[in-house]
Design an enzyme around this catalytic site. Structure first.
Site, PDB file in Angstrom:
ATOM      1  N   LYS A 129       0.809  -1.226   0.000  1.00 29.63           N
ATOM      2  CA  LYS A 129       0.000   0.000   0.000  1.00 29.63           C
ATOM      3  C   LYS A 129       0.840   1.274   0.000  1.00 29.63           C
ATOM      4  CE  LYS A 129      -2.187  -1.046   3.801  1.00 29.63           C
ATOM      5  NZ  LYS A 129      -1.733  -2.412   4.142  1.00 29.63           N
TER       6      LYS A 129
ATOM      7  N   ARG B  40      -9.542   1.600   9.490  1.00 32.71           N
ATOM      8  CA  ARG B  40      -9.126   0.202   9.573  1.00 32.71           C
ATOM      9  C   ARG B  40     -10.173  -0.664  10.244  1.00 32.71           C
ATOM     10  NH1 ARG B  40      -3.416   0.294   9.138  1.00 32.71           N
ATOM     11  NH2 ARG B  40      -2.387  -1.663   9.568  1.00 32.71           N
TER      12      ARG B  40
ATOM     13  N   ARG C 147      11.775  -3.193  10.695  1.00 34.11           N
ATOM     14  CA  ARG C 147      10.625  -2.654  11.427  1.00 34.11           C
ATOM     15  C   ARG C 147      10.295  -3.553  12.614  1.00 34.11           C
ATOM     16  NH1 ARG C 147       5.359  -0.782   7.969  1.00 34.11           N
ATOM     17  NH2 ARG C 147       4.253  -1.920   9.604  1.00 34.11           N
TER      18      ARG C 147
ATOM     19  N   ARG D 236      11.150  -7.903   4.051  1.00 33.00           N
ATOM     20  CA  ARG D 236      11.326  -6.503   4.440  1.00 33.00           C
ATOM     21  C   ARG D 236      12.003  -6.398   5.813  1.00 33.00           C
ATOM     22  NH1 ARG D 236       6.123  -2.662   4.923  1.00 33.00           N
ATOM     23  NH2 ARG D 236       5.920  -3.584   6.981  1.00 33.00           N
TER      24      ARG D 236
ATOM     25  N   ARG E 227      -0.917  -9.372  12.793  1.00 32.91           N
ATOM     26  CA  ARG E 227      -1.435  -8.246  12.001  1.00 32.91           C
ATOM     27  C   ARG E 227      -2.363  -8.751  10.895  1.00 32.91           C
ATOM     28  NH1 ARG E 227       4.068  -6.266  10.565  1.00 32.91           N
ATOM     29  NH2 ARG E 227       3.132  -4.949   8.985  1.00 32.91           N
TER      30      ARG E 227
HETATM   31  P1  ADP Z   1       0.701  -2.548   7.878  1.00 31.60           P
HETATM   32  O1  ADP Z   1      -0.363  -2.254   6.881  1.00 31.60           O
HETATM   33  O2  ADP Z   1       1.872  -3.260   7.295  1.00 31.60           O
HETATM   34  O3  ADP Z   1       0.203  -3.214   9.131  1.00 31.60           O
HETATM   35  P2  ADP Z   1       0.797   0.236   8.836  1.00 31.60           P
HETATM   36  O4  ADP Z   1       1.969   1.134   8.751  1.00 31.60           O
HETATM   37  O5  ADP Z   1      -0.434   0.611   8.119  1.00 31.60           O
HETATM   38  O6  ADP Z   1       1.360  -1.177   8.365  1.00 31.60           O
HETATM   39  O7  ADP Z   1       0.400   0.021  10.388  1.00 31.60           O
HETATM   40  C1  ADP Z   1       1.340  -0.360  11.361  1.00 31.60           C
HETATM   41  C2  ADP Z   1       0.676  -0.383  12.731  1.00 31.60           C
HETATM   42  O8  ADP Z   1       0.279   0.947  13.108  1.00 31.60           O
HETATM   43  C3  ADP Z   1      -0.594  -1.225  12.860  1.00 31.60           C
HETATM   44  O9  ADP Z   1      -0.328  -2.587  13.090  1.00 31.60           O
HETATM   45  C4  ADP Z   1      -1.282  -0.554  14.064  1.00 31.60           C
HETATM   46  O10 ADP Z   1      -0.691  -0.931  15.290  1.00 31.60           O
HETATM   47  C5  ADP Z   1      -0.951   0.924  13.845  1.00 31.60           C
HETATM   48  N1  ADP Z   1      -2.006   1.590  13.049  1.00 31.60           N
HETATM   49  C6  ADP Z   1      -1.864   2.109  11.798  1.00 31.60           C
HETATM   50  N2  ADP Z   1      -3.031   2.612  11.356  1.00 31.60           N
HETATM   51  C7  ADP Z   1      -3.934   2.419  12.345  1.00 31.60           C
HETATM   52  C8  ADP Z   1      -5.313   2.687  12.483  1.00 31.60           C
HETATM   53  N3  ADP Z   1      -6.023   3.273  11.513  1.00 31.60           N
HETATM   54  N4  ADP Z   1      -5.922   2.342  13.642  1.00 31.60           N
HETATM   55  C9  ADP Z   1      -5.248   1.753  14.625  1.00 31.60           C
HETATM   56  N5  ADP Z   1      -3.947   1.444  14.565  1.00 31.60           N
HETATM   57  C10 ADP Z   1      -3.285   1.768  13.437  1.00 31.60           C
END
Ligand code: ADP
Length: 192
Positions: free
Chosen positions: A16, A91, A134, A128, A145
């Site tokens: 994404k 989300r 990360r 990654r 996740r």
């Molecule tokens: P990925 O899609 O690989 O999980 P992101 O960078 O989108 O990576 O998200 C990493 C983490 O950040 C998530 O696992 C969560 O803990 C937090 N996070 C990101 N966006 C949200 C959201 N909209 N609501 C709650 N937690 C979030």
């Protein structure tokens, strides 16, 4: 002024962030990633960063009230007046409702669903992990996740399909190949 409000969703590891940057450039709008905002705060050692670090490292979602507030503030910044591409937010259903409230009757113009199967995305994230390091890219957290995505985020696919704004794109293939698919699907949906 044409305002373009977009969202990209898909499982962790679907690519994404990479595609978001390209779409944002095409439509001249900022890409807003809640994950990036959180990670920047963790790196900077801010109060927000301290609050969310352990949650993110466990693969859980940050509480909605906090996340909603951060997005609300970000959307009020000047560069978002022409629109935005959200990545990683909303989300879950509660966050969709919060976003609906923030948009005050305006709605998203399109939602790009980047599809990729679980084995493929887990493999990509493990790869990654070697290069980016990360903290939430360990095998256990990656699996968790994926579960959180399946339980909380996947229901949004039906919701946005019912709203008539979902565009599904196959996320498997080279970066430019996927970008081209998104670009055609989006221009068909948006008419621009
Ligand atoms: P990925 O899609 O690989 O999980 P992101 O960078 O989108 O990576 O998200 C990493 C983490 O950040 C998530 O696992 C969560 O803990 C937090 N996070 C990101 N966006 C949200 C959201 N909209 N609501 C709650 N937690 C979030």
């Amino acid at each position: 002024m044409t305002v373009t409000r977009l969202l990209i969703i898909g499982p962790p590891g679907a690519g994404k962030g990479t595609q978001a940057a390209k779409i944002a450039e095409t439509y001249e709008i900022p890409a807003i990633s809640t994950g990036d905002i959180f990670r920047a705060n963790i790196k900077g050692g801010t109060e927000l960063g301290q609050r969310v670090q352990a949650i993110i490292e466990s693969g859980e979602l940050v509480p909605d009230t906090l996340t909603n507030e951060i997005v609300q503030d970000r959307l009020l910044q000047e560069d978002a007046a022409a629109g935005f591409l959200l990545d990683g937010y909303p989300r879950n259903v509660e966050q969709v409702e919060a976003l609906d409230g923030m948009l005050e009757g305006d709605s998203l113009d399109a939602v790009v669903l980047l599809e990729a199967d679980t084995d493929e995305v887990v493999a990509r994230l493990l790869k990654r992990a070697e290069t980016e390091g990360r903290a939430d890219d360990t095998e256990d957290v990656i699996r968790h996740r994926q579960d959180v995505y399946a339980q909380q985020t996947e229901p949004l696919i039906e919701l946005f399909t019912k709203r008539g704004i979902l565009v599904s794109v196959d996320g498997l293939g080279g970066i430019d190949e996927v970008a081209d698919r998104i670009s055609s699907a989006l221009s068909a949906q948006l008419g621009r």
